[in-house]
Design a protein around this motif. Sequence first.
Motif, PDB file in Angstrom:
ATOM      1  N   ALA A 203      -5.574   3.568   0.752  1.00 35.97           N
ATOM      2  CA  ALA A 203      -4.657   2.630   0.404  1.00 35.97           C
ATOM      3  C   ALA A 203      -3.080   2.888   0.439  1.00 35.97           C
ATOM      4  O   ALA A 203      -2.303   2.076   0.481  1.00 35.97           O
ATOM      5  CB  ALA A 203      -5.214   2.058  -0.994  1.00 35.97           C
ATOM      6  N   THR A 204      -2.867   4.110   0.106  1.00 33.08           N
ATOM      7  CA  THR A 204      -1.365   4.496  -0.053  1.00 33.08           C
ATOM      8  C   THR A 204      -0.849   5.007   1.261  1.00 33.08           C
ATOM      9  O   THR A 204       0.466   5.348   1.352  1.00 33.08           O
ATOM     10  CB  THR A 204      -1.142   5.465  -1.143  1.00 33.08           C
ATOM     11  N   GLN A 205      -1.802   5.086   2.323  1.00 30.86           N
ATOM     12  CA  GLN A 205      -1.166   5.763   3.538  1.00 30.86           C
ATOM     13  C   GLN A 205      -0.390   4.635   4.339  1.00 30.86           C
ATOM     14  O   GLN A 205      -0.782   3.450   4.611  1.00 30.86           O
ATOM     15  CB  GLN A 205      -2.200   6.151   4.346  1.00 30.86           C
ATOM     16  N   THR A 206       0.724   4.758   4.708  1.00 31.73           N
ATOM     17  CA  THR A 206       1.508   3.824   5.571  1.00 31.73           C
ATOM     18  C   THR A 206       1.978   4.750   6.791  1.00 31.73           C
ATOM     19  O   THR A 206       3.003   4.402   7.472  1.00 31.73           O
ATOM     20  CB  THR A 206       3.016   3.472   4.900  1.00 31.73           C
ATOM     21  N   SER A 207       1.058   5.629   7.112  1.00 28.97           N
ATOM     22  CA  SER A 207       1.490   6.603   8.379  1.00 28.97           C
ATOM     23  C   SER A 207       1.426   5.629   9.614  1.00 28.97           C
ATOM     24  O   SER A 207       0.690   4.853   9.815  1.00 28.97           O
ATOM     25  CB  SER A 207       0.753   7.699   8.433  1.00 28.97           C
ATOM     26  N   ARG A 208       2.182   6.237  10.340  1.00 32.06           N
ATOM     27  CA  ARG A 208       2.259   5.421  11.788  1.00 32.06           C
ATOM     28  C   ARG A 208       1.013   5.895  12.570  1.00 32.06           C
ATOM     29  O   ARG A 208       0.505   7.055  12.592  1.00 32.06           O
ATOM     30  CB  ARG A 208       3.468   5.819  12.663  1.00 32.06           C
ATOM     31  N   PHE A 209       0.693   4.763  13.210  1.00 30.80           N
ATOM     32  CA  PHE A 209      -0.479   5.153  14.420  1.00 30.80           C
ATOM     33  C   PHE A 209      -0.016   5.785  15.609  1.00 30.80           C
ATOM     34  O   PHE A 209      -0.106   4.869  16.780  1.00 30.80           O
ATOM     35  CB  PHE A 209      -1.432   3.914  14.679  1.00 30.80           C
ATOM     36  N   SER A 210       0.885   6.618  15.504  1.00 30.65           N
ATOM     37  CA  SER A 210       1.542   6.974  16.955  1.00 30.65           C
ATOM     38  C   SER A 210       0.728   8.057  17.643  1.00 30.65           C
ATOM     39  O   SER A 210       0.800   8.002  18.892  1.00 30.65           O
ATOM     40  CB  SER A 210       3.021   7.618  16.442  1.00 30.65           C
ATOM     41  N   ASP A 211      -0.030   9.030  16.937  1.00 32.95           N
ATOM     42  CA  ASP A 211      -0.591   9.808  17.700  1.00 32.95           C
ATOM     43  C   ASP A 211      -1.893   9.164  18.437  1.00 32.95           C
ATOM     44  O   ASP A 211      -2.475   8.150  18.038  1.00 32.95           O
ATOM     45  CB  ASP A 211      -1.103  11.103  17.016  1.00 32.95           C
ATOM     46  N   ALA A 212      -2.117   9.912  19.692  1.00 31.71           N
ATOM     47  CA  ALA A 212      -3.121   9.126  20.740  1.00 31.71           C
ATOM     48  C   ALA A 212      -4.701   9.216  20.021  1.00 31.71           C
ATOM     49  O   ALA A 212      -5.218   8.292  20.073  1.00 31.71           O
ATOM     50  CB  ALA A 212      -3.238  10.114  21.788  1.00 31.71           C
ATOM     51  N   GLU A 217      -9.037   5.940  17.822  1.00 26.14           N
ATOM     52  CA  GLU A 217     -10.085   5.843  16.746  1.00 26.14           C
ATOM     53  C   GLU A 217      -9.715   4.088  16.405  1.00 26.14           C
ATOM     54  O   GLU A 217     -10.992   3.549  16.428  1.00 26.14           O
ATOM     55  CB  GLU A 217      -9.797   6.326  15.365  1.00 26.14           C
ATOM     56  N   LEU A 218      -8.849   3.742  16.370  1.00 27.50           N
ATOM     57  CA  LEU A 218      -8.334   2.076  15.928  1.00 27.50           C
ATOM     58  C   LEU A 218      -9.217   1.560  17.038  1.00 27.50           C
ATOM     59  O   LEU A 218      -9.795   0.476  16.819  1.00 27.50           O
ATOM     60  CB  LEU A 218      -7.087   2.036  15.787  1.00 27.50           C
ATOM     61  N   GLN A 223     -13.176  -2.463  18.608  1.00 28.16           N
ATOM     62  CA  GLN A 223     -14.124  -2.728  19.809  1.00 28.16           C
ATOM     63  C   GLN A 223     -15.638  -2.919  19.235  1.00 28.16           C
ATOM     64  O   GLN A 223     -16.109  -3.957  19.506  1.00 28.16           O
ATOM     65  CB  GLN A 223     -14.172  -1.830  20.960  1.00 28.16           C
ATOM     66  N   GLU A 224     -16.130  -2.112  18.468  1.00 27.20           N
ATOM     67  CA  GLU A 224     -17.121  -2.003  17.795  1.00 27.20           C
ATOM     68  C   GLU A 224     -17.237  -3.334  16.838  1.00 27.20           C
ATOM     69  O   GLU A 224     -18.434  -3.998  16.890  1.00 27.20           O
ATOM     70  CB  GLU A 224     -17.456  -0.857  16.916  1.00 27.20           C
TER      71      GLU A 224
END
Length: 277
Positions: A203-212, A217-218, A223-224
Amino acid sequence: GCVLKMALVVMCGQPCSGKSKAALCLAEALKESESKLQVRIIDEACFHLNRNQSFANMPSEKNLRGVLRSEVDRSLSKDSIIIVDSLNNIKGYRYELWCLARAAGIRYCVVFCDVEETICRKWNEERREKGEANYDDSIFEDLARRFEKPDRRNRWDSPLFELWPHREATEKSSPAVVDAVSYLTKKVDSKTRDVKILQPTIATQTSRFSDANSLYELDKATQEVTNAIVEAQSQALGGPLNGVSIGKDLPVINISRSVGLPELRRMRRTFIKLTGQ
């Protein structure tokens, strides 16, 4: 082991209990312990705020706390130890600061100047006589009355390092200062049990989804979800659907109308884009 050179130290105590002196001692001791260590004190003076005006009423006190908190929030991303030198007298506010440390994934501790109110009152009067910064009597009384003492059983008050400035002068060699420095600079590896580095929750993470990796994973997870919805709809022949399971430990969803694959794909792309922002 690896060492995280980031931490948040919250000073706490009654008005005029010797917090600023303790903060300076701690900052100097930290700098001496590791020459490259950045230590920064955030206090009212940083913002040229007058203490009597800052605590004159609830709105201005709330404003002061907000200003300090956002400055702490901005500063935690850097490679430094931040010391918040203010009263930090309300436990709900210490909890908010603890949450910032948790979101940043760093160490946290509270340094408490435990001085009796009568002595603080006397020190306040002495400062006034010397023409130093002091509190008006009515404000001092109000703050002293509302003070919420830290309790090491609360996660936002621990670890707690206690100083007694009225019994002995605060020095860099004071046991609490030495203990705090050791806690804040100790190298941490998998075997270190006594240093707690706060872990951000989802909940507290706002990290960027930058790494491959996280993008992959996303992509896989969304897709699932799409597949699960398509599969459930194909069995229900287009009618409304209740309790569709989209994965273990996830809430079930209800679908009131049939959603075609193009629409699902569009939603999925939008979701991935928003998450990456």
